[in-house]
Structures are given as structure tokens and as C-alpha cells.
Design an enzyme around this catalytic site. Structure first.
Site, mmCIF file in Angstrom:
data_model
loop_
_atom_site.group_PDB
_atom_site.id
_atom_site.type_symbol
_atom_site.label_atom_id
_atom_site.label_comp_id
_atom_site.label_asym_id
_atom_site.label_seq_id
_atom_site.Cartn_x
_atom_site.Cartn_y
_atom_site.Cartn_z
ATOM 1 C CG ASP A 182 -2.091 0.815 1.091
ATOM 2 O OD1 ASP A 182 -2.350 1.461 -0.046
ATOM 3 O OD2 ASP A 182 -3.102 0.949 1.959
ATOM 4 N NE ARG A 260 -5.650 7.484 1.311
ATOM 5 C CZ ARG A 260 -6.462 6.395 1.834
ATOM 6 N NH1 ARG A 260 -7.550 6.470 2.853
ATOM 7 N NH2 ARG A 260 -6.234 5.451 1.028
ATOM 8 C CE LYS A 290 -5.747 3.087 -2.283
ATOM 9 N NZ LYS A 290 -4.895 2.535 -1.004
ATOM 10 C CG HIS A 291 -10.778 3.475 -1.426
ATOM 11 N ND1 HIS A 291 -10.146 4.942 -1.522
ATOM 12 C CD2 HIS A 291 -10.181 2.685 -0.612
ATOM 13 C CE1 HIS A 291 -9.239 4.683 -0.865
ATOM 14 N NE2 HIS A 291 -9.036 3.596 -0.433
ATOM 15 C CG HIS A 303 -10.326 2.599 8.102
ATOM 16 N ND1 HIS A 303 -10.494 3.475 7.185
ATOM 17 C CD2 HIS A 303 -9.324 2.060 7.651
ATOM 18 C CE1 HIS A 303 -9.711 3.479 6.361
ATOM 19 N NE2 HIS A 303 -8.809 2.522 6.527
ATOM 20 C CG ASP A 375 -10.813 -0.706 1.762
ATOM 21 O OD1 ASP A 375 -9.772 -1.348 1.987
ATOM 22 O OD2 ASP A 375 -11.071 0.277 1.773
#
Length: 444
Positions: A182, A260, A290-291, A303, A375
Site C-alpha cells: 500500500d 489522499r 480505489k475506492h 474503517h 477493501d
């Protein structure tokens, strides 16, 4: 007039003792309820740092609390407290026994269709010796390497470990493993250091349109060479979600898409992603878009929490999906599906498990036959729906790889569950066959 009655300045001892007793009793029941909650969430991924001692600590806490309940005066309350805690202890023991039984079932290859199912699993790991039988027996299709695999070691040691894993596969006559990392650059670069710390791809967004794609290709080529030298052949990058415009969520601890994302412009995101994917591919490293379906309109952090995407489909098709659709159609890049609910298209299923999204949009409208990966199934938005349910639904939807990167121990209940689903007829075997063909094409 008579004298005024005096006001007591101290609470009588008996009253003080009674208040103390009530307070301690309330605390005892509060701790007992916490023990019950902990028992019902035993081995939750959030508790992974305490996994080695979790069951023993919980058993000790339950035993202590049960002993304290014996000191209660009322017999019904005493029996209720002790019975509840003993029940928790029994559930903990059964959960531990079941996990060990599932481990033995998997490690001893006593699952009928182990290789057929294992080809769809990509997992993280901590102990190499625990990983070895999974690799040599074809019980997994890929491995995720990250910072924990470098702790206390140098890059050469990890490189040798990856080489040994591929040798095990070769000796067993099995396809090479996908070795994933990653390395997005910027805030997400789990192998840096010792790999070079690179800026996020968003740093290229200031470049002119005429040079943007080439700069991204150079970035991907240089990063890909470094990853390939380590033995990595799959990178979970680039992030092609558009940059978010809504206010930051204070409970967004890990997603942080705004920090990001490449750009808020879909066309410039497309140019960077296409160049970057081409650069990685030149070094034999697959990229991952992604995503999907794009998290620009998502506020929650999947998460830790469930999340919904309320962006209209027309907007998604015109903007957010452009980089996914175009780059995926021009490359062998994988596509990672997020654990978010797209309300307008499928209000019941996560995108990562939705047949309406996978078959209706990606495989249907786009005619895309590339590899799709979920994911991490350890993430709360997926895990809280039931690991077994999510795993089966994702494969039945046409997703090719199930990622279990953070809480690697979940591979055992997941593989056991998938085998039972296959035996019960709950797994779509035709979809699995189509998926295996896509994985075989990727490995060529």
C-alpha cells in the site's frame, strides 16, 4: 419562641454506608455489562493489539466479577450476576475452541474446496511460519506486506521472505502469489522507510496538462522499480476518488480522502492515474484503482463506522466514475470496491457486495472484465455486517478477491464459512469459475 431545631452537619454512618454500597453495586453491574459487551465482540478487529491475551484477560475479569457478585445480599441479584458472568466465560471458551478448530481445519487442508476458495483470498500476516502452510497448500491467492512485516528487520529480510513464499508456490505447482503493498505516496506509504518516501500523487496536480500524464508515468516507473525489486507485484494505488469539498469529519481517523485524492477535477485525476498505472505496469507491478464508487461524497470513516453515499447517480456517472471507467478499460489495473452504501442504486448492500453495482454497472454497463478486490473485510463497515455474510455476498456479486489485511486471523473463520456456503449451495459456482478465469488472466 422555642429554640430552632439543629441541622445535622454529618450524614449518619449507616446512610453513608448505604450510599457507598449502592455506588459499588452500580459499578459492579456496569463492569459486568462491559464484560458482556466485550464477550459479544470477542476478537473484534479493533482489539487486535490485545489478541494474544484477550481471552485470558476477559476470563479473569469475568471470574473476579462473578466472585464479587457472590457478596451481594439479595439472592436473585446474586444468582443473576453470577449466572451472567459464568455464561460469558462459557461463550469465551467456546469462541476460543471454535477458532482453534477452524485453524486446524484450514492448516491441515481438511476443507474440500480449499484451493478453489483460497485463490480468492489476499491476506496480511504477522508470523511467517503461520503463513507458510497457507501458501504451500494454495489456501490463499495473495499476501499483503506492510510496516509490521519490517519491524525489527531490514528490507533484505523481507525480500528473502517474499522470495521463499514464491518458491513454495512453485514447488507446489501453484500460480505465483500476488504480493501486495500500500504505497500511495504521501501519508499512506507503509513500507517507507526503508523504501523511498515519495510525495502524494496530488503533488503532480500543479503541473500543466501537457506534461501531467508523463510526470505520473515517471513517478509510477520509479516507484514500480523499487517495489518490483522487493518482490511486490501489486500496489494498492492510485486513489482516484475526487478530492472532497465538504468539511472534515472529526471522526474520520483513517480515510482522509481529501489528503489522499489526486484532484477534484475528474479529467486531471484520469490523466495522473493513467500515466501512473502505465508506469507501474512497465516494471511488472499491477495498480489498483480505489475506492469505487468514489468517496468524495462520503463523510463517515468506513474503517470504524458504516457510511452512505448520497451523491446522485447522474453526478457519479459524469464525474466520479470517469477515472475508474476509463483507466480500468485501458489497463489491467485492479479496482478496489469500498464498504459504503450507495443509497440511490442499492440501499441494502455495500458496494463491495452489491450485485446491482458489480453486475449492473461494472460488468454490465462498462463491460469491464478486470479483477475486482474488496477493501479490507476487517473494516467495521464490513465486519459488523458479519464476516461470513459479506464474504459470500461479495463473491456472489462477482468480486474476485477478498482482502483481509489488518486482522489476518479472520482468514480461518472466513475460509471455513466459504466452504460451508459452497457445500450448502449458497455460493454461485458459475460466478466463481468466471472469477477464477479473470485471476488466471491477471497472472499471465
Amino acid at each position: 419562641m422555642g429554640a430552632m431545631p439543629s441541622i445535622p452537619t454529618e450524614i449518619p454512618t449507616t446512610q453513608g454506608q448505604r450510599m457507598l454500597r449502592v455506588t459499588l453495586l452500580a459499578l459492579l453491574w456496569l463492569l459486568s455489562l462491559i464484560a458482556v459487551f466485550w464477550t459479544l465482540n470477542l476478537k473484534d478487529p479493533h482489539l487486535l493489539p490485545f489478541r494474544a491475551l484477550e481471552s485470558w484477560v476477559l476470563l479473569a475479569c469475568c471470574l473476579l466479577l462473578a466472585a464479587l457478585h457472590l457478596l451481594q445480599r439479595g439472592k436473585p441479584a446474586r444468582l443473576l450476576g453470577v449466572g451472567t458472568l459464568l455464561g460469558c466465560m462459557l461463550l469465551v471458551a467456546l469462541a476460543e475452541y471454535r477458532l482453534q478448530a477452524q485453524k486446524a481445519l484450514v492448516q491441515e487442508a481438511r476443507i474440500d474446496a480449499a484451493q478453489q476458495l483460497g485463490a480468492h483470498l489476499l491476506i496480511g500476516y504477522r508470523q511467517f511460519e503461520e503463513l507458510r502452510p497457507l501458501v504451500s497448500q494454495g489456501l490463499i491467492g495473495g499476501v499483503f506486506v506492510t510496516r509490521r512485516n519490517l519491524r525489527g528487520r531490514d528490507l533484505a529480510a523481507l525480500q528473502a521472505e517474499i522470495r521463499e513464499l514464491q518458491t513454495l508456490r512453485q514447488r507446489a505447482g501453484l500460480p505465483p502469489l500476488l504480493i501486495a503493498a500500500d504505497q500511495e505516496g504521501g501519508m499512506v506509504a507503509h513500507l517507507s522507510p526503508p523504501l523511498q518516501k515519495r510525495p502524494a500523487l496530488a503533488s503532480l496536480d500543479a503541473a500543466d496538462d501537457s506534461t501531467l500524464e508523463q510526470l505520473a508515468q515517471d513517478y509510477g516507473r520509479d516507484q514500480g522499480a523499487e517495489l518490483a525489486a522487493l518482490g511486490v507485484n501489486l500496489n494498492f494505488s492510485p486513489v482516484v476518488d475526487l478530492r472532497q469539498t465538504h468539511a472534515n469529519n472529526r471522526l474520520d481517523f483513517h480515510s482522509r480522502i481529501s489528503q489522499r485524492a489526486i484532484s477534484d477535477d475528474p479529467q486531471r485525476t484520469l490523466l495522473v492515474a493513467r500515466g501512473y498505472v502505465r508506469g507501474l505496469a512497465s516494471q511488472g507491478v499491477h495498480a489498483t484503482l480505489k475506492h469505487f464508487p468514489g468517496f468524495a461524497g462520503v463523510v463517515g470513516d468506513t474503517h470504524h463506522f458504516s457510511a452512505h453515499l448520497g451523491t446522485p447517480l447522474a453526478t457519479l456517472r459524469a464525474r466520479d466514475w470517469l477515472p475508474f471507467r476509463e483507466v480500468a478499460g485501458q489497463s489491467q489495473a485492479l479496482m478496489m470496491l469500498g464498504h459504503v452504501v450507495l443509497d440511490e442504486l442499492d440501499a441494502e448492500q455495500l458496494v463491495s457486495t452489491s450485485q446491482k453495482l458489480v453486475q449492473g454497472v461494472i460488468r454490465g454497463e462498462w463491460q469491464h472484465q478486470g479483477v475486482l478486490i474488496t477493501d479490507d473485510l476487517s473494516m467495521a463497515a464490513a465486519y459488523n455486517r458479519g464476516l461470513c455474510t459479506v464474504g459470500v455476498d461479495a463473491l456472489n456479486a462477482g468480486v474476485d478477491l477478498l482482502l483481509v489485511s489488518y486482522d489476518h486471523e479472520k482468514i480461518y473463520p472466513l475460509l471455513d464459512c466459504l466452504d460451508r456456503a459452497r457445500a450448502d449451495g449458497r455460493l454461485d459456482l458459475q460466478r466463481l469459475q468466471q472469477s477464477r478465469a479473470r485471476l488466471d488472466r491477471l497472472a499471465r
